[in-house]
Write a protein that holds these residues in place. Structure first.
Motif, PDB file in Angstrom:
ATOM      1  N   LEU A 126       4.183 -11.835   9.356  1.00 36.99           N
ATOM      2  CA  LEU A 126       2.805 -11.874   9.840  1.00 36.99           C
ATOM      3  C   LEU A 126       1.875 -12.463   8.784  1.00 36.99           C
ATOM      4  O   LEU A 126       0.939 -13.211   9.102  1.00 36.99           O
ATOM      5  CB  LEU A 126       2.345 -10.466  10.238  1.00 36.99           C
ATOM      6  CG  LEU A 126       2.878  -9.948  11.573  1.00 36.99           C
ATOM      7  CD1 LEU A 126       2.568  -8.459  11.734  1.00 36.99           C
ATOM      8  CD2 LEU A 126       2.284 -10.734  12.744  1.00 36.99           C
ATOM      9  N   HIS A 127       2.144 -12.132   7.521  1.00 38.88           N
ATOM     10  CA  HIS A 127       1.353 -12.720   6.436  1.00 38.88           C
ATOM     11  C   HIS A 127       1.593 -14.220   6.346  1.00 38.88           C
ATOM     12  O   HIS A 127       0.671 -14.987   5.984  1.00 38.88           O
ATOM     13  CB  HIS A 127       1.710 -12.046   5.113  1.00 38.88           C
ATOM     14  CG  HIS A 127       0.901 -12.531   3.952  1.00 38.88           C
ATOM     15  ND1 HIS A 127      -0.458 -12.344   3.851  1.00 38.88           N
ATOM     16  CD2 HIS A 127       1.256 -13.226   2.832  1.00 38.88           C
ATOM     17  CE1 HIS A 127      -0.905 -12.876   2.732  1.00 38.88           C
ATOM     18  NE2 HIS A 127       0.113 -13.423   2.102  1.00 38.88           N
ATOM     19  N   LYS A 141     -10.089  -2.128   0.717  1.00 41.21           N
ATOM     20  CA  LYS A 141      -9.558  -3.402   1.174  1.00 41.21           C
ATOM     21  C   LYS A 141      -8.080  -3.503   0.820  1.00 41.21           C
ATOM     22  O   LYS A 141      -7.692  -3.274  -0.335  1.00 41.21           O
ATOM     23  CB  LYS A 141     -10.325  -4.557   0.539  1.00 41.21           C
ATOM     24  CG  LYS A 141      -9.953  -5.919   1.106  1.00 41.21           C
ATOM     25  CD  LYS A 141     -10.827  -7.022   0.511  1.00 41.21           C
ATOM     26  CE  LYS A 141     -10.466  -8.376   1.107  1.00 41.21           C
ATOM     27  NZ  LYS A 141     -11.311  -9.471   0.551  1.00 41.21           N
ATOM     28  N   ILE A 142      -7.267  -3.825   1.812  1.00 39.50           N
ATOM     29  CA  ILE A 142      -5.814  -3.903   1.631  1.00 39.50           C
ATOM     30  C   ILE A 142      -5.376  -5.336   1.868  1.00 39.50           C
ATOM     31  O   ILE A 142      -5.802  -5.989   2.820  1.00 39.50           O
ATOM     32  CB  ILE A 142      -5.081  -2.954   2.592  1.00 39.50           C
ATOM     33  CG1 ILE A 142      -5.490  -1.513   2.314  1.00 39.50           C
ATOM     34  CG2 ILE A 142      -3.570  -3.096   2.456  1.00 39.50           C
ATOM     35  CD1 ILE A 142      -4.850  -0.515   3.237  1.00 39.50           C
ATOM     36  N   GLY A 143      -4.508  -5.829   0.995  1.00 39.28           N
ATOM     37  CA  GLY A 143      -4.003  -7.192   1.102  1.00 39.28           C
ATOM     38  C   GLY A 143      -3.208  -7.435   2.369  1.00 39.28           C
ATOM     39  O   GLY A 143      -2.812  -6.502   3.080  1.00 39.28           O
ATOM     40  N   GLY A 144      -2.951  -8.700   2.641  1.00 42.33           N
ATOM     41  CA  GLY A 144      -2.327  -9.102   3.890  1.00 42.33           C
ATOM     42  C   GLY A 144      -1.003  -8.436   4.189  1.00 42.33           C
ATOM     43  O   GLY A 144      -0.842  -7.813   5.239  1.00 42.33           O
ATOM     44  N   LYS A 145      -0.025  -8.529   3.281  1.00 36.85           N
ATOM     45  CA  LYS A 145       1.300  -7.985   3.557  1.00 36.85           C
ATOM     46  C   LYS A 145       1.248  -6.481   3.786  1.00 36.85           C
ATOM     47  O   LYS A 145       1.822  -5.966   4.753  1.00 36.85           O
ATOM     48  CB  LYS A 145       2.251  -8.304   2.402  1.00 36.85           C
ATOM     49  CG  LYS A 145       2.633  -9.772   2.288  1.00 36.85           C
ATOM     50  CD  LYS A 145       3.639  -9.979   1.178  1.00 36.85           C
ATOM     51  CE  LYS A 145       4.001 -11.450   1.044  1.00 36.85           C
ATOM     52  NZ  LYS A 145       4.999 -11.679  -0.029  1.00 36.85           N
ATOM     53  N   PHE A 148      -0.398  -5.678   7.090  1.00 36.97           N
ATOM     54  CA  PHE A 148       0.444  -5.964   8.250  1.00 36.97           C
ATOM     55  C   PHE A 148       1.579  -4.939   8.380  1.00 36.97           C
ATOM     56  O   PHE A 148       2.044  -4.655   9.487  1.00 36.97           O
ATOM     57  CB  PHE A 148       1.012  -7.380   8.153  1.00 36.97           C
ATOM     58  CG  PHE A 148       0.014  -8.443   8.512  1.00 36.97           C
ATOM     59  CD1 PHE A 148      -0.627  -8.433   9.745  1.00 36.97           C
ATOM     60  CD2 PHE A 148      -0.289  -9.455   7.615  1.00 36.97           C
ATOM     61  CE1 PHE A 148      -1.548  -9.415  10.084  1.00 36.97           C
ATOM     62  CE2 PHE A 148      -1.215 -10.437   7.933  1.00 36.97           C
ATOM     63  CZ  PHE A 148      -1.846 -10.420   9.170  1.00 36.97           C
ATOM     64  N   VAL A 149       2.044  -4.398   7.254  1.00 37.98           N
ATOM     65  CA  VAL A 149       3.033  -3.313   7.317  1.00 37.98           C
ATOM     66  C   VAL A 149       2.428  -2.105   8.026  1.00 37.98           C
ATOM     67  O   VAL A 149       3.051  -1.496   8.914  1.00 37.98           O
ATOM     68  CB  VAL A 149       3.519  -2.932   5.905  1.00 37.98           C
ATOM     69  CG1 VAL A 149       4.297  -1.613   5.941  1.00 37.98           C
ATOM     70  CG2 VAL A 149       4.393  -4.034   5.321  1.00 37.98           C
ATOM     71  N   LEU A 150       1.201  -1.751   7.653  1.00 37.73           N
ATOM     72  CA  LEU A 150       0.516  -0.619   8.290  1.00 37.73           C
ATOM     73  C   LEU A 150       0.261  -0.902   9.769  1.00 37.73           C
ATOM     74  O   LEU A 150       0.440  -0.013  10.617  1.00 37.73           O
ATOM     75  CB  LEU A 150      -0.804  -0.343   7.576  1.00 37.73           C
ATOM     76  CG  LEU A 150      -0.701   0.177   6.134  1.00 37.73           C
ATOM     77  CD1 LEU A 150      -2.086   0.249   5.504  1.00 37.73           C
ATOM     78  CD2 LEU A 150      -0.033   1.547   6.092  1.00 37.73           C
ATOM     79  N   LEU A 151      -0.146  -2.131  10.093  1.00 34.61           N
ATOM     80  CA  LEU A 151      -0.393  -2.496  11.480  1.00 34.61           C
ATOM     81  C   LEU A 151       0.888  -2.408  12.308  1.00 34.61           C
ATOM     82  O   LEU A 151       0.882  -1.882  13.428  1.00 34.61           O
ATOM     83  CB  LEU A 151      -0.968  -3.912  11.549  1.00 34.61           C
ATOM     84  CG  LEU A 151      -1.233  -4.469  12.949  1.00 34.61           C
ATOM     85  CD1 LEU A 151      -2.292  -3.629  13.666  1.00 34.61           C
ATOM     86  CD2 LEU A 151      -1.673  -5.930  12.860  1.00 34.61           C
ATOM     87  N   SER A 152       1.993  -2.891  11.748  1.00 32.86           N
ATOM     88  CA  SER A 152       3.275  -2.837  12.453  1.00 32.86           C
ATOM     89  C   SER A 152       3.708  -1.400  12.698  1.00 32.86           C
ATOM     90  O   SER A 152       4.213  -1.059  13.772  1.00 32.86           O
ATOM     91  CB  SER A 152       4.346  -3.576  11.643  1.00 32.86           C
ATOM     92  OG  SER A 152       3.989  -4.924  11.430  1.00 32.86           O
TER      93      SER A 152
END
Length: 414
Positions: A126-127, A141-145, A148-152
């Motif tokens: 995703l990143h 603020k959380i970085g992209g990777k 996206f882990v949290l979102l997944s």
């Protein structure tokens, strides 16, 4: 000879015709088996080939043959007792309750880390698609990777609350098609989208051999569910043929992907071939999106056996609320590991060396020797199994040491 008894038997047979056997067909079982073997490992085989060089393809074939043979050993163990329904049952028959506990521990650890790999893979890909995205969680603020882990995890969490996974279980044919689509998309990118197959690579790289064989072993870690697949068949005697079909198809798939990826990117390969693909091409996007779909549908299937095993040991196993809380905790724990150790290739190498080799090579040999042929009987087959045990133990020790060392180097501040 009592002809009256024979006549009575014949009449009884006519009055009660034999019912058709229940279970899955040969073709359906092949789909299940191929889907079991063709998992996320297909993303890492080009990287494995780049670590070991072209001759490491021979190791891929060797691992395939060893795992096929140990799959047959599990089948022979099952033949010794019709009550065997699962891999832990085989461990119990061989070594008692300690054997069941040992097999179960390695199985559940393997499943847990596979779930971690799903999240890492989702975050990485995703990143790759959305490199500029960031997330704000509780004011931070959380970085992209990581985001996206949290979102997944948030997406898959509701699926883990389902105790009946009947709907999610119908992913076998789709999983096989997804693996095929992924290989074709990567090939299309090299052949028609201008990436090309220009890299020559190395013939042999001894220093990367342990990593290569660990990753290859991960690709064939389907032994945990082989007994279940076998018991699901209408005609269990056809299971060896199923294994032949599954291992041939999977090996062709893995071999093709590793060759395509290595010719396209050579020594520049990352732990997931999709991360090397230029996102401006349609074929690359198809490959990445195909990669993203499978973990979402399979995550709950991987976590469910662990949750069920824990639930059965506590009095609250009938509580719906406690079940949801337990499964939520499992998801959170996989998220934690994925965030702390976000190194897809190294984690996969660790799983392959420490867990997959144990589950797919060492334990089947030990159980077979104990249940079927006995350790004290001198036979050619026994000597061959001893050689496999020595080889597997050596690879497990070296591969685990290498993977853990690589992870520590990445985690510790430089």
């Amino acid at each position: 000879m009592n002809t009256n008894n024979m006549e009575g038997t014949d009449q009884s047979a006519n009055q009660h015709p034999q019912l058709p056997a229940k279970g899955t067909t040969f073709i359906r079982t092949c789909f299940n088996g191929v889907n079991t073997l063709s998992g996320v490992g297909i993303l890492s085989v080009p990287y494995a080939l780049s670590k070991g060089g072209w001759l490491s393809l021979l190791l891929l074939l060797l691992v395939a043959l060893l795992c096929f043979y140990t799959g047959l050993l599990l089948r022979r163990c099952m033949d010794s007792d019709p009550l065997i329904k699962s891999y832990p049952d085989i461990g119990h028959l061989a070594f008692g309750q300690k054997g069941r506990a040992m097999v179960s521990t390695f199985l559940y650890l393997e499943l847990f880390f596979v779930a971690v790999e799903f999240l890492i893979m989702e975050g990485d890909n995703l990143h790759k698609l959305f490199p500029k995205e960031s997330f704000v969680v509780f004011g931070n603020k959380i970085g992209g990777k990581q985001g996206f882990v949290l979102l997944s995890a948030a997406v898959v969490l509701p699926t883990t609350w389902l105790r009946s996974l009947g709907v999610l279980a119908y992913v076998s044919a789709g999983g096989v098609m997804a693996s095929l689509a992924l290989v074709l998309a990567v090939f299309w990118g090299g052949a028609f989208d201008g990436i090309g197959f220009h890299e020559r690579g190395e013939l042999w790289n001894w220093s990367g051999m342990s990593t290569a064989i660990s990753l290859f072993t991960f690709c064939y870690c389907g032994h945990a569910v082989f007994p279940t697949i076998c018991n699901s068949m209408k005609d269990k005697s056809q299971f060896p043929k199923v294994l032949v079909v599954c291992f041939i198809i999977s090996t062709i798939s893995y071999g093709s992907m590793s060759i395509f990826g290595y010719l396209m990117f050579g020594e520049h390969l990352t732990s997931q071939v999709t991360l090397n693909l230029p996102t401006k091409y349609i074929s690359s996007k198809i490959a990445i999106y195909t990669t993203l779909i499978n973990p979402v549908s399979k995550y709950a299937l991987v976590i469910s056996p662990i949750a069920t095993a824990v639930e059965e040991t506590f009095p609250f196993r009938e509580s719906r609320l406690m079940s949801c809380l337990l499964r939520t905790f499992l998801v959170i724990s996989t998220v934690f590991v994925a965030l702390v150790v976000p190194y897809f290739g190294y984690v996969m190498a660790f799983i392959g060396a420490f867990l997959s080799i144990t589950v797919s090579v060492l334990l089947p040999c030990l159980c077979y020797c104990k249940i079927v042929i006995g350790f004290k009987k001198f036979r050619v087959e026994l000597m061959m199994i001893y050689m496999i045990l020595l080889f597997g133990t050596f690879v497990a020790i070296i591969g685990t040491y290498t993977a853990v060392t690589d992870i520590i180097k990445e985690v510790l501040p430089k």
